[in-house]
Enzyme design. Structure first.
Site: not given
Length: 525
Positions: A342, A196, A435
């Protein structure tokens, strides 16, 4: 080092602690505390200490919110601006006089606003227990103190530097370069990896000249590589932040700052007053003001995130994706990829992606009629519908990662992946492989409370096995600069992608229609 807990590093001697088959040294300063006159300044040299420094516990985490869109550490975890520390974990079998081990340096995520090296993903014991690597993690400045660009207010009397969190990361890597041999690590085989915001750090460091030679390979997991912004946009966010901060601290910072009772408006601050406001406000108030700015940004700038690196013309001279395109990024082997879906986690409380109708329409307005038609065919039902989360996730993470992979593959080896494994409960909830999910598998955290809930309806063994295969590939890559032979290189004419699933497979150009649509709508680099 074998049998010894005392290690000499820049600044003095540190004493670690044995933990089974590993030895850990934590909370080692890699730069001077960025406090007082050093707030908003590039990191300075470590302040030496006398005697042996205990390195059994983690250092303070960067100031952050434990409530909000991104939830950081709890209020009981020590935090403070004096947070620039590094941690090293080595196998007990490592020897400073023997064969050196590859080094894996993890950069934590958290939207550049929360997170720390104390997180489970920062500790890396499962990597070190293999006996194959030395593991490093570190803290860096976050939020307004690390990722808003106030350099427009810099004065000769009170200089303010840009890209502070990124500068911290470079400083930490320099510390690793100078000191890792003492822990049994090979300074010429350093792999940086992160997820991330940590993945964004990886791709940005690959385009940062001062990081050249500090790492030999890179892994970017679910990175948003396009989240690097111009000085003009960053200056607007800085100005908004100053006004928010001004409202939260009142008006008593000096002559000339008054509220005009007739209209309720305020006179503009002078540069000196602005600098005083920024340099004297306590860290907690800075964190809370940043939360307000973060909440505003997704609607005012759809698809943007205000806490991010800045193209400052010096440390970051141009956009990283442009550097990948022309080969000026560091030509090191790269693993890069994303998770299957995601964008599904970014809803309700974590609402930052362009997945609402108004935000999607704002993104589409940037393209031509032809490109919008391609997007409509790739994501039927937009601007609403079931694929809106995928539009947002592909915009922020997947397509920019594809763009980095195809451009970097012209100059260096690239290996692309997609993580598809999701426990049954995650699929039932409509989140699928969203995610951050792969982190629980990669770092062997299936017994963590959240992971136990996610796997409560089944799928734990498959999930755990996928993480083990992923971890083995990461370690092979760190050692040799390439994953196992069954994972082919990514090149533009084939776009071979490893799909990490119940049974791994390789696909050529998965989701080609989406890639082509995004390429037409938002050509990057």
């Amino acid at each position: 080092m074998e049998g010894s807990l005392d290690v000499r590093v820049t600044g003095g001697v540190v004493r670690g602690v044995r933990e089974g088959a590993t030895v850990a040294w934590r909370g080692i300063p890699y730069a001077a505390p960025p406090v007082g006159r050093l707030r908003f300044r590039a990191p300075r040299r470590v302040v030496p200490w006398q005697g042996v420094r205990d390195a059994a516990v983690f250092g303070r985490v960067a100031p952050q919110a434990y409530k909000g869109q991104f939830t950081g550490v709890g209020p009981d975890v020590p935090s403070g601006e004096d947070c620039l520390t590094v941690n090293v974990v080595s196998p007990t079998s490592a020897s400073a006089g023997g064969p050196l081990l590859p080094v894996m340096v993890f950069i934590h995520g958290g939207g550049y606003s929360v997170g720390s090296s104390q997180d489970f993903s920062g500790q890396g014991r499962n990597f070190v227990r293999t006996g194959a690597v030395v593991y490093v993690s570190f803290n860096y400045r976050l939020g307004a103190l690390g990722y808003l660009d106030f350099s427009r207010y810099s004065t000769p009397r009170r200089p303010i530097d840009s890209n502070l969190g990124l500068r911290d990361q470079v400083a930490a890597l320099r510390w690793v370069r100078r000191n890792i041999r003492a822990f049994g690590g090979d300074p010429d085989r350093v792999t940086i990896f992160g997820e991330s915001a940590g993945g964004n750090a990886v791709t940005t460091l690959m385009a940062t000249a001062s990081a050249r030679g500090l790492f030999a390979r890179a892994i970017a997991q679910s990175a948003p590589p396009n989240a690097v912004y111009s000085r003009d946009v960053a200056a607007e966010w800085a100005a908004q932040f100053v006004e928010i901060l001004r409202g939260r601290t009142g008006t008593g910072i000096g002559p000339g700052m008054v509220t005009l009772p007739a209209s309720g408006t305020r006179q503009p601050l002078t540069v000196a007053q602005t600098v005083r406001l920024l340099t004297t406000t306590d860290a907690g108030t800075m964190v809370n003001a940043a939360l307000i700015l973060q909440a505003r940004t997704p609607d005012e700038y759809p698809g943007a995130f205000c806490l991010a690196p800045v193209i400052d013309g010096r440390l970051v001279p141009r956009h990283p994706i442009a550097a990948f395109a022309d080969g000026t990024a560091h030509r090191v082997p790269l693993i890069i990829g994303t998770n299957d879906r995601e964008g599904t986690i970014f809803r309700k409380r974590i609402d930052i992606l362009p997945r609402s109708a108004s935000r999607i329409e704002a993104v589409l307005a940037r393209g031509t009629a032809e490109s919008r038609d391609l997007i409509a065919r790739a994501y039927p039902g937009l601007p609403g519908g079931a694929l809106a989360p995928d539009f947002g996730g592909d915009y922020a993470f997947w397509y920019p990662c594809v763009a980095v992979a195809e451009r970097h593959s012209r100059y260096a080896p690239v290996y692309f992946y997609r993580f598809d494994v999701a426990p049954r409960l995650m699929r039932w909830a409509g989140l699928d492989a969203t995610h951050g999910l792969e982190m629980f598998a990669l770092f062997e955290q299936t017994d963590a409370p959240l992971a136990r809930r996610m796997t409560s309806l089944g799928g734990r063994k498959v999930f755990s096995n996928a993480g083990e295969r992923m971890r083995d590939a990461w370690i092979d890559f760190a050692a040799a600069g390439a994953p196992p032979d069954w994972w082919p290189r990514y090149v533009e004419h084939e776009r071979l992608t490893l799909i990490i699933a119940d049974r791994d497979r390789v696909e050529s150009d998965p989701r080609a229609a989406r890639r082509q649509a995004w390429s037409a709508l938002l050509p990057l680099g």
